[in-house]
Motif scaffolding. Structure first.
Motif, PDB file in Angstrom:
ATOM      1  N   MET A   1      62.602  53.249  42.094  1.00 45.34           N
ATOM      2  CA  MET A   1      63.662  53.543  43.017  1.00 45.34           C
ATOM      3  C   MET A   1      64.449  52.262  43.294  1.00 45.34           C
ATOM      4  O   MET A   1      63.905  51.172  43.319  1.00 45.34           O
ATOM      5  CB  MET A   1      63.054  54.121  44.295  1.00 45.34           C
ATOM      6  N   LEU A   2      65.733  52.391  43.504  1.00 49.54           N
ATOM      7  CA  LEU A   2      66.613  51.251  43.725  1.00 49.54           C
ATOM      8  C   LEU A   2      66.475  50.754  45.162  1.00 49.54           C
ATOM      9  O   LEU A   2      66.614  51.514  46.114  1.00 49.54           O
ATOM     10  CB  LEU A   2      68.067  51.655  43.455  1.00 49.54           C
ATOM     11  N   ASN A   3      66.206  49.459  45.279  1.00 50.22           N
ATOM     12  CA  ASN A   3      66.093  48.844  46.594  1.00 50.22           C
ATOM     13  C   ASN A   3      67.404  48.116  46.881  1.00 50.22           C
ATOM     14  O   ASN A   3      67.763  47.178  46.169  1.00 50.22           O
ATOM     15  CB  ASN A   3      64.913  47.870  46.608  1.00 50.22           C
ATOM     16  N   PRO A   4      68.170  48.500  47.902  1.00 47.65           N
ATOM     17  CA  PRO A   4      69.471  47.869  48.163  1.00 47.65           C
ATOM     18  C   PRO A   4      69.365  46.388  48.502  1.00 47.65           C
ATOM     19  O   PRO A   4      70.252  45.612  48.178  1.00 47.65           O
ATOM     20  CB  PRO A   4      70.039  48.649  49.343  1.00 47.65           C
ATOM     21  N   ARG A   5      68.267  45.990  49.127  1.00 48.45           N
ATOM     22  CA  ARG A   5      68.113  44.568  49.457  1.00 48.45           C
ATOM     23  C   ARG A   5      67.941  43.720  48.205  1.00 48.45           C
ATOM     24  O   ARG A   5      68.518  42.644  48.082  1.00 48.45           O
ATOM     25  CB  ARG A   5      66.910  44.382  50.380  1.00 48.45           C
ATOM     26  N   ALA A   7      68.972  44.554  45.215  1.00 44.81           N
ATOM     27  CA  ALA A   7      70.247  44.593  44.485  1.00 44.81           C
ATOM     28  C   ALA A   7      71.238  43.594  45.075  1.00 44.81           C
ATOM     29  O   ALA A   7      71.966  42.909  44.339  1.00 44.81           O
ATOM     30  CB  ALA A   7      70.825  45.998  44.527  1.00 44.81           C
ATOM     31  N   ALA A   8      71.277  43.470  46.387  1.00 41.65           N
ATOM     32  CA  ALA A   8      72.176  42.502  47.029  1.00 41.65           C
ATOM     33  C   ALA A   8      71.757  41.077  46.691  1.00 41.65           C
ATOM     34  O   ALA A   8      72.607  40.223  46.401  1.00 41.65           O
ATOM     35  CB  ALA A   8      72.179  42.712  48.542  1.00 41.65           C
ATOM     36  N   GLU A   9      70.429  40.829  46.703  1.00 40.29           N
ATOM     37  CA  GLU A   9      69.968  39.486  46.362  1.00 40.29           C
ATOM     38  C   GLU A   9      70.243  39.165  44.888  1.00 40.29           C
ATOM     39  O   GLU A   9      70.625  38.050  44.545  1.00 40.29           O
ATOM     40  CB  GLU A   9      68.486  39.340  46.665  1.00 40.29           C
ATOM     41  N   ASP A  10      70.082  40.153  44.037  1.00 37.17           N
ATOM     42  CA  ASP A  10      70.374  39.955  42.612  1.00 37.17           C
ATOM     43  C   ASP A  10      71.855  39.659  42.378  1.00 37.17           C
ATOM     44  O   ASP A  10      72.209  38.867  41.504  1.00 37.17           O
ATOM     45  CB  ASP A  10      69.963  41.187  41.806  1.00 37.17           C
ATOM     46  N   SER A  11      72.727  40.288  43.148  1.00 38.33           N
ATOM     47  CA  SER A  11      74.164  40.010  42.972  1.00 38.33           C
ATOM     48  C   SER A  11      74.500  38.584  43.381  1.00 38.33           C
ATOM     49  O   SER A  11      75.324  37.931  42.737  1.00 38.33           O
ATOM     50  CB  SER A  11      75.007  41.017  43.750  1.00 38.33           C
TER      51      SER A  11
END
Length: 181
Positions: A1-5, A7-11
């Motif tokens: 499942m996609l974790n928004p936190r 994903a934000a850190e990866d960006s």
């Protein structure tokens, strides 16, 4: 499942990686063009022009071993301007700077340079502080492209530094906010 936190850190990490790759490209550009750009800026801004006497014009060498020997002596020059190194002429010029002793310098000139037909003089632009930094005045424009590349590389470097600082600040702020959860 996609974790928004995550994903934000990866960006944020991806932004820093892209800026790092761009900064390496800018540093390579600055490394290859800083010497001729600096010579162009100094001679254009502070140089003085005097007439010089052409002592000899040596046409390009035909022997591959001679070309290899010259290339090994100055690899950076051969990487930047291989055409002038292989097929350009070497000009030996004597000139007298103001308040200094007579200077004899050799210049690598572009393809087809044979000197002036009517006279054996060539205008030389030199730096008064160090007369060994000199180049023929009519051919100083050969360094103009290196000057432009260096200028825009410095501008790009400043922009990358600014964007890098902003990205690091955003990433640190994001990490601080995540600790509170």
């Amino acid at each position: 499942m996609l974790n928004p936190r995550e994903a934000a850190e990866d960006s944020h990490a991806l932004n820093l990686a892209i800026l790092f790759i761009a900064s390496v490209a800018v540093l390579i550009s600055i490394y290859f063009h800083h010497d001729t750009a600096l010579k162009y800026w100094l001679l254009n801004g502070f140089g003085k022009t005097v007439p010089g006497t052409i002592l000899s014009v040596e046409s390009s060498r035909e022997s591959f071993s001679d070309i290899q020997k010259i290339t090994r002596q100055n690899r950076r020059n051969s990487l930047k301007n291989l055409d002038a190194l292989i097929s350009g002429s070497t000009v030996l010029v004597e000139f007298k700077p103001e308040k200094s002793q007579l200077q004899i310098l050799s210049f690598k000139m572009p393809v087809g340079f044979t000197g002036r037909q009517d006279t054996n003089t060539l205008d030389i632009t030199y730096l008064p502080v160090n007369p060994r930094i000199a180049y023929p005045a009519d051919h100083l424009i050969n360094f103009a492209l290196d000057s432009k590349i260096m200028f825009w590389s410095l501008v790009a470097g400043l922009i990358i530094i600014w964007l890098g600082l902003v990205s690091i600040q955003k990433w640190i702020g994001f990490r601080r906010r995540m600790r509170r959860y």
